[in-house]
Design a protein around this motif. Structure first.
Motif, PDB file in Angstrom:
ATOM      1  N   VAL A  26       0.831  -1.200   0.000  1.00 25.29           N
ATOM      2  CA  VAL A  26       0.000   0.000   0.000  1.00 25.29           C
ATOM      3  C   VAL A  26       0.867   1.253   0.000  1.00 25.29           C
ATOM      4  CG1 VAL A  26      -1.723   1.296   1.306  1.00 25.29           C
ATOM      5  CG2 VAL A  26      -1.927  -1.175   1.106  1.00 25.29           C
ATOM      6  N   ARG A  27       2.002   1.179   0.647  1.00 24.23           N
ATOM      7  CA  ARG A  27       2.897   2.337   0.703  1.00 24.23           C
ATOM      8  C   ARG A  27       3.572   2.585  -0.644  1.00 24.23           C
ATOM      9  NH1 ARG A  27       7.445   3.314   5.424  1.00 24.23           N
ATOM     10  NH2 ARG A  27       8.047   5.425   4.785  1.00 24.23           N
ATOM     11  N   ILE A  28       3.839   1.532  -1.398  1.00 23.18           N
ATOM     12  CA  ILE A  28       4.551   1.660  -2.667  1.00 23.18           C
ATOM     13  C   ILE A  28       3.625   2.107  -3.794  1.00 23.18           C
ATOM     14  CG2 ILE A  28       5.734   0.326  -4.468  1.00 23.18           C
ATOM     15  CD1 ILE A  28       6.984  -1.334  -2.241  1.00 23.18           C
ATOM     16  N   VAL A  29       2.385   1.631  -3.797  1.00 29.23           N
ATOM     17  CA  VAL A  29       1.505   1.851  -4.942  1.00 29.23           C
ATOM     18  C   VAL A  29       1.243   3.331  -5.221  1.00 29.23           C
ATOM     19  CG1 VAL A  29      -0.825   1.474  -5.803  1.00 29.23           C
ATOM     20  CG2 VAL A  29       0.463  -0.430  -4.860  1.00 29.23           C
ATOM     21  N   VAL A 123       7.947  12.753  -2.446  1.00 31.81           N
ATOM     22  CA  VAL A 123       8.285  13.353  -1.147  1.00 31.81           C
ATOM     23  C   VAL A 123       7.008  13.749  -0.405  1.00 31.81           C
ATOM     24  CG1 VAL A 123       9.351  15.364  -0.040  1.00 31.81           C
ATOM     25  CG2 VAL A 123      10.578  14.115  -1.833  1.00 31.81           C
ATOM     26  N   ALA A 124       6.074  14.366  -1.115  1.00 22.84           N
ATOM     27  CA  ALA A 124       4.804  14.744  -0.492  1.00 22.84           C
ATOM     28  C   ALA A 124       4.048  13.513  -0.001  1.00 22.84           C
ATOM     29  CB  ALA A 124       3.952  15.538  -1.477  1.00 22.84           C
ATOM     30  N   ILE A 125       4.047  12.439  -0.794  1.00 22.69           N
ATOM     31  CA  ILE A 125       3.378  11.201  -0.384  1.00 22.69           C
ATOM     32  C   ILE A 125       4.037  10.629   0.868  1.00 22.69           C
ATOM     33  CG2 ILE A 125       3.000   8.794  -1.066  1.00 22.69           C
ATOM     34  CD1 ILE A 125       2.537   9.816  -3.915  1.00 22.69           C
ATOM     35  N   HIS A 126       5.356  10.652   0.911  1.00 25.88           N
ATOM     36  CA  HIS A 126       6.075  10.131   2.078  1.00 25.88           C
ATOM     37  C   HIS A 126       5.750  10.940   3.341  1.00 25.88           C
ATOM     38  CE1 HIS A 126       9.264   8.338   4.478  1.00 25.88           C
ATOM     39  NE2 HIS A 126       9.721   9.552   4.746  1.00 25.88           N
ATOM     40  N   VAL A 127       5.713  12.258   3.199  1.00 26.77           N
ATOM     41  CA  VAL A 127       5.395  13.103   4.356  1.00 26.77           C
ATOM     42  C   VAL A 127       3.965  12.836   4.829  1.00 26.77           C
ATOM     43  CG1 VAL A 127       5.064  15.496   5.113  1.00 26.77           C
ATOM     44  CG2 VAL A 127       7.067  14.879   3.744  1.00 26.77           C
ATOM     45  N   LEU A 128       3.037  12.705   3.893  1.00 24.14           N
ATOM     46  CA  LEU A 128       1.655  12.413   4.267  1.00 24.14           C
ATOM     47  C   LEU A 128       1.543  11.057   4.949  1.00 24.14           C
ATOM     48  CD1 LEU A 128      -0.259  13.759   1.132  1.00 24.14           C
ATOM     49  CD2 LEU A 128      -0.373  14.665   3.444  1.00 24.14           C
ATOM     50  N   TRP A 129       2.303  10.068   4.458  1.00 29.13           N
ATOM     51  CA  TRP A 129       2.274   8.742   5.071  1.00 29.13           C
ATOM     52  C   TRP A 129       2.731   8.803   6.533  1.00 29.13           C
ATOM     53  CZ3 TRP A 129       0.945   3.770   3.539  1.00 29.13           C
ATOM     54  CH2 TRP A 129       1.411   2.734   4.351  1.00 29.13           C
ATOM     55  N   ARG A 130       3.776   9.553   6.776  1.00 26.77           N
ATOM     56  CA  ARG A 130       4.333   9.607   8.134  1.00 26.77           C
ATOM     57  C   ARG A 130       3.465  10.427   9.080  1.00 26.77           C
ATOM     58  NH1 ARG A 130      10.569  10.768   8.709  1.00 26.77           N
ATOM     59  NH2 ARG A 130       9.901  10.212  10.826  1.00 26.77           N
ATOM     60  N   THR A 131       2.767  11.414   8.575  1.00 27.06           N
ATOM     61  CA  THR A 131       2.062  12.339   9.469  1.00 27.06           C
ATOM     62  C   THR A 131       0.545  12.199   9.450  1.00 27.06           C
ATOM     63  OG1 THR A 131       2.020  14.047   7.734  1.00 27.06           O
ATOM     64  CG2 THR A 131       3.899  14.045   9.245  1.00 27.06           C
ATOM     65  N   ALA A 132      -0.015  11.671   8.359  1.00 22.92           N
ATOM     66  CA  ALA A 132      -1.480  11.627   8.245  1.00 22.92           C
ATOM     67  C   ALA A 132      -2.035  10.240   7.978  1.00 22.92           C
ATOM     68  CB  ALA A 132      -1.955  12.592   7.154  1.00 22.92           C
ATOM     69  N   ILE A 138      -3.289   7.710  -0.285  1.00 22.09           N
ATOM     70  CA  ILE A 138      -4.137   7.168  -1.347  1.00 22.09           C
ATOM     71  C   ILE A 138      -4.937   8.275  -2.021  1.00 22.09           C
ATOM     72  CG2 ILE A 138      -6.131   5.679  -1.805  1.00 22.09           C
ATOM     73  CD1 ILE A 138      -5.079   3.780   0.319  1.00 22.09           C
ATOM     74  N   ILE A 139      -5.544   9.147  -1.213  1.00 17.97           N
ATOM     75  CA  ILE A 139      -6.328  10.248  -1.781  1.00 17.97           C
ATOM     76  C   ILE A 139      -5.445  11.179  -2.606  1.00 17.97           C
ATOM     77  CG2 ILE A 139      -7.661  12.304  -1.188  1.00 17.97           C
ATOM     78  CD1 ILE A 139      -8.734  10.736   1.225  1.00 17.97           C
ATOM     79  N   PHE A 140      -4.250  11.484  -2.096  1.00 18.36           N
ATOM     80  CA  PHE A 140      -3.336  12.372  -2.822  1.00 18.36           C
ATOM     81  C   PHE A 140      -2.969  11.788  -4.182  1.00 18.36           C
ATOM     82  CE2 PHE A 140       0.873  14.017  -3.911  1.00 18.36           C
ATOM     83  CZ  PHE A 140       0.699  15.378  -3.724  1.00 18.36           C
ATOM     84  N   SER A 141      -2.640  10.496  -4.225  1.00 18.91           N
ATOM     85  CA  SER A 141      -2.255   9.877  -5.493  1.00 18.91           C
ATOM     86  C   SER A 141      -3.435   9.787  -6.454  1.00 18.91           C
ATOM     87  CB  SER A 141      -1.665   8.485  -5.246  1.00 18.91           C
ATOM     88  OG  SER A 141      -2.612   7.643  -4.611  1.00 18.91           O
ATOM     89  N   LEU A 142      -4.641   9.552  -5.944  1.00 15.13           N
ATOM     90  CA  LEU A 142      -5.814   9.504  -6.819  1.00 15.13           C
ATOM     91  C   LEU A 142      -6.148  10.883  -7.372  1.00 15.13           C
ATOM     92  CD1 LEU A 142      -8.136   6.982  -4.952  1.00 15.13           C
ATOM     93  CD2 LEU A 142      -6.737   6.589  -6.980  1.00 15.13           C
ATOM     94  N   ILE A 143      -5.826  11.933  -6.633  1.00 18.60           N
ATOM     95  CA  ILE A 143      -5.996  13.294  -7.166  1.00 18.60           C
ATOM     96  C   ILE A 143      -5.090  13.496  -8.381  1.00 18.60           C
ATOM     97  CG2 ILE A 143      -5.501  15.720  -6.660  1.00 18.60           C
ATOM     98  CD1 ILE A 143      -6.527  15.218  -3.846  1.00 18.60           C
ATOM     99  N   ALA A 426      -5.317  -5.485   0.061  1.00 16.54           N
ATOM    100  CA  ALA A 426      -5.297  -5.939  -1.328  1.00 16.54           C
ATOM    101  C   ALA A 426      -6.347  -5.207  -2.152  1.00 16.54           C
ATOM    102  CB  ALA A 426      -5.521  -7.448  -1.395  1.00 16.54           C
ATOM    103  N   GLY A 427      -7.518  -4.954  -1.543  1.00 16.85           N
ATOM    104  CA  GLY A 427      -8.541  -4.201  -2.255  1.00 16.85           C
ATOM    105  C   GLY A 427      -8.089  -2.794  -2.589  1.00 16.85           C
ATOM    106  N   ALA A 428      -7.416  -2.151  -1.624  1.00 16.40           N
ATOM    107  CA  ALA A 428      -6.899  -0.806  -1.894  1.00 16.40           C
ATOM    108  C   ALA A 428      -5.843  -0.835  -2.983  1.00 16.40           C
ATOM    109  CB  ALA A 428      -6.319  -0.215  -0.606  1.00 16.40           C
ATOM    110  N   ILE A 429      -4.999  -1.874  -2.972  1.00 18.55           N
ATOM    111  CA  ILE A 429      -3.961  -1.987  -3.996  1.00 18.55           C
ATOM    112  C   ILE A 429      -4.583  -2.183  -5.377  1.00 18.55           C
ATOM    113  CG2 ILE A 429      -2.058  -3.434  -4.807  1.00 18.55           C
ATOM    114  CD1 ILE A 429      -1.428  -4.000  -1.862  1.00 18.55           C
ATOM    115  N   VAL A 430      -5.576  -3.073  -5.460  1.00 15.30           N
ATOM    116  CA  VAL A 430      -6.235  -3.316  -6.747  1.00 15.30           C
ATOM    117  C   VAL A 430      -6.874  -2.033  -7.268  1.00 15.30           C
ATOM    118  CG1 VAL A 430      -8.135  -4.535  -7.849  1.00 15.30           C
ATOM    119  CG2 VAL A 430      -6.604  -5.764  -6.312  1.00 15.30           C
TER     120      VAL A 430
END
Length: 557
Positions: A26-29, A123-132, A138-143, A426-430
Motif C-alpha cells: 500500500v505504501r509503494i503503490v 516526497v509529499a506522499i512520504h510526508v503524508l504517510w508519516r504524518t497523516a 491514497i487520496i493524494f495519489s488519486l488526485i 489488497a482491495g486498496a492496492i487493486v
C-alpha cells in the motif's frame, strides 16, 4: 484434541503495530501511480524523437548555462508584467535541470523534468504517510490520477515552466497539510518547494505566499514546537533559493524584481496593465465551488473557452468562504486538526486564486492556457475539505453503532467475523492499480496529443542544425528565420530550438535583438550569418553571409 486443532487452524492475528507485507505494498503503490503517470508519456515523447523547441528550448538553454561561469539568475519571460520584459523571479528550475541537460543534451531536460516532478510528488506522499496515514497518501495519489484524466496537459510536457511549477505546487499542498497539523519540522521543505513553484511561474506567488503564512500560524497553534531549529533551517533554505534573484536585483543593469514591482503598481514609475478586476477573481472562486464538480470535467485548454468558463459564473457561490471559516471554527473546537488544516489550505488557495485572476492582464488571453489549472486545484481543495468535514461529523455516530455491529457479527459465526486485514489492503492496492492503468491509458491514447507538440518543428530544427554544421565552422554564428504562414510563434520557437542544438554542439549562436533579449545571445557582427526561410511548416531555403545582415535588408532582396 478438537480444541487444540481449532487453535492450530485459526489464522494468525498480526498486531496492529507490526509491519506486514500489505503495508509495504500500500505504501509503494501511490508512488508507483505518480511515477507511471509522469514517465509513460515522457518516454513516449522521447521515443518519437522529441527535441526542445520554443519555451522548452529556452529552459534547456538556461539549464545548460547553469553549470557555466555565468549561470542564469532569473527565470522565464513572464506576460504578467504587462510588456515590461520582466521574467519570473528565479532560476531554480534551470539549476535543478542542469545535470540532466549535460548528461543528455538532446532529451535530458524532458526526462529530468519528469523525474524531478515525480520525486517531489513522492516526497509529499512520504510526508503524508508519516504524518497523516495511509488514506491521505491514497487520496493524494488519486488526485494526481484524476488530473491526468481530466487535464493531461502538464503530463505531456512537464519541462514547460508552467507545468513544472504546477506539480511542485501540488506537492506543496500535500506537505502544507502536514505542517498545518503541527509538524513544523517540514516548514523548511515547503519553503523550498514553494520557491521552486514561484520561480517556475509567477502565477503561483499569491497562493504560495498565503499558504506559507497560514501554515506557520496554524501549525504553531495546533502544536507548540519544542525548539526553533525549524526557523533557522527555513531561513537558510530561503537564502539559498533567493540568493540569485537578489544578486541580480542589486548588481545587474536591469533589476528584474524592480520591473515586477513596477508592473504590479507596488513601485512607481512603471506602466501598470489593465487587469480583469476583482469581479473576475470572485467568479473564478465561484467556478471552483460550483456544484458541477471541477474534478469530473476536463479543463478547457483554449484561452477563450477557459476565460468564458469563468466569466459566466454566479458570484454568490463565494459564500463558500464563510462556510469554510465556519467549518474551521467548529473543527477547532472539536479538536479535529485534519479538518482545520484542509480549511486553512482551501482558504489560502481561495485568496491566492482570487488575486491571481483579478490581476490577470486583460489583453493577455494566452495566460488562460496555464492559469486555468489554478481553478482545478482550488476546486479539489474545496471538495476535499467538505468531504473530510462530513466524515468527521458522522464518525461519532459510526463509533456509537460499532459495538452493535460487532455483536451481530459474532453471533453469525466465526467465519463472518474474521475479515483479513491483508484482504482490505489488497482491495486498496487493486483499486490503485486500476486507477493507475486507467489514467495511463486515457493519458497516452485519447489525450496524448491534446497539448500539441511540434513534431514538424523538430524535423526543421534538425535539418537547420545539419545545414549550419556543414557550412559554418565551430564558433560564433548569427541566425534568423523569415517566416510566412498562419502561426506567428513558429519562427521564434524554431530559433530557440536551433540555438540550443548549436549551443550543445560547440557553436556560439547569436540572434536578432527581440530574441536576444529572451536568451542573452547577441550576434557578433563579424561572424557568419545564416537566414532560413519557412513557408508554413516547410523549410524552403537557407542563405549564408560572411557577416551579419539585418533581416529587413534580406527581405528587400
Amino acid at each position: 484434541m478438537s480444541t487444540l486443532q481449532a487453535i492450530d487452524e485459526a489464522p494468525a492475528i498480526v498486531p496492529r503495530d507490526q509491519p506486514v507485507r500489505g503495508n509495504r505494498l500500500v505504501r509503494i503503490v501511490p508512488h508507483l501511480l505518480v511515477w507511471t503517470l509522469l514517465l509513460v508519456p515522457t518516454i513516449r515523447s522521447m521515443a518519437r524523437g522529441w527535441r526542445p523547441l520554443a519555451d522548452d528550448a529556452t529552459i534547456a538553454i538556461g539549464a545548460w548555462r547553469s553549470l557555466s561561469l555565468h549561470p542564469p539568475l532569473i527565470g522565464q519571460l513572464t506576460s504578467a508584467a504587462g510588456g515590461a520584459n520582466a521574467s519570473d523571479p528565479g532560476p531554480l528550475e534551470y539549476w535543478l535541470l542542469s545535470p540532466f541537460a549535460h548528461l543528455d543534451p538532446g532529451q535530458g531536460v524532458l526526462l529530468g523534468s519528469a523525474i524531478l516532478c515525480a520525486v517531489i510528488l513522492s516526497v509529499a506522499i512520504h510526508v503524508l504517510w508519516r504524518t497523516a496515514g495511509v488514506w491521505a497518501t491514497i487520496i493524494f495519489s488519486l488526485i494526481i490520477a484524476d488530473l491526468a484524466i481530466t487535464s493531461p496537459t502538464p503530463f505531456i510536457d512537464p519541462l514547460w515552466n508552467n507545468a513544472f511549477g504546477f506539480f511542485w505546487f501540488i506537492a506543496l499542498l500535500g506537505v502544507a497539510f502536514s505542517v498545518c497539523r503541527g509538524n513544523l519540522r517540514y516548514f523548511p521543505l515547503i519553503v523550498f518547494i514553494g520557491s521552486v513553484a514561484v520561480d517556475s511561474n509567477l502565477l503561483y506567488l499569491p497562493s504560495v505566499g498565503c499558504l506559507l503564512i497560514a501554515a506557520v500560524i496554524c501549525g504553531s497553534f495546533t502544536k507548540k514546537p519544542h525548539n526553533r531549529r525549524w526557523v533557522w533551517w527555513s531561513a537558510g533554505v530561503a537564502v539559498i533559493c533567493w540568493a540569485g534573484p537578489l544578486y541580480q536585483q542589486f548588481f545587474e543593469a536591469r533589476p528584474n524584481l524592480s520591473l515586477l514591482f513596477r508592473s504590479s503598481g507596488i513601485l512607481g514609475g512603471g506602466k501598470v496593465p489593465k487587469t480583469e478586476g476583482w469581479g473576475f477573481g470572485f467568479r473564478a472562486l465561484s467556478r471552483a465551488a460550483s456544484l458541477n464538480p471541477i474534478w469530473a470535467s476536463p479543463r478547457p485548454i483554449k484561452p477563450f473557452v477557459s476565460s468564458n468558463d469563468i466569466a459566466h459564473r454566479n458570484v454568490l457561490l463565494c459564500l463558500v468562504l464563510l462556510v469554510l471559516v465556519a467549518i474551521a471554527i467548529v473543527a477547532w473546537r472539536h479538536r479535529r486538526p485534519e479538518v482545520v488544516s484542509m480549511c486553512v489550505i482551501s482558504l489560502s488557495v481561495s485568496v491566492g486564486t482570487i488575486l491571481l485572476f483579478a490581476r490577470t492582464p486583460v489583453n493577455d488571453f494566452a495566460a488562460f492556457i496555464w492559469i486555468n489549472l489554478a481553478v482545478w486545484v482550488l476546486g479539489i481543495c474545496i471538495w476535499l475539505t467538505l468531504g473530510l468535514a462530513a466524515v468527521a461529523a458522522i464518525r461519532p455516530q459510526i463509533a456509537a453503532i460499532r459495538p452493535q455491529i460487532a455483536s451481530i457479527r459474532s453471533e453469525s459465526g466465526r467465519q463472518m467475523v474474521r475479515v483479513s486485514a491483508r484482504a482490505k489492503r489488497a482491495g486498496a492496492i487493486v483499486a490503485l492499480v486500476v486507477a493507475c492503468a486507467a489514467g495511463t491509458l486515457v493519458l497516452v491514447f485519447p489525450y496524448g496529443d491534446q497539448f500539441v507538440l511540434d513534431w514538424a518543428g523538430v524535423a526543421r530544427t534538425q535539418q537547420m542544425g545539419a545545414d549550419v554544421e556543414g557550412h559554418v565552422p565551430r564558433g560564433p554564428v548569427g541566425m534568423g528565420i523569415l517566416y510566412s504562414g498562419p502561426n506567428p510563434f513558429q519562427a521564434g520557437g524554431d530559433e530557440h530550438g536551433l540555438a540550443y542544438l548549436l549551443l550543445t554542439r560547440g557553436w556560439t549562436p547569436g540572434m536578432e535583438p527581440p530574441i536576444d533579449e529572451l536568451l542573452g545571445m547577441p550576434i557578433e557582427k563579424s561572424s557568419p550569418f545564416v537566414v532560413f526561410t519557412e513557408h508554413g511548416e516547410k523549410l524552403v531555403g537557407a542563405r549564408y553571409y560572411a557577416q551579419y545582415q539585418p533581416l529587413w535588408f534580406v527581405k528587400k532582396t
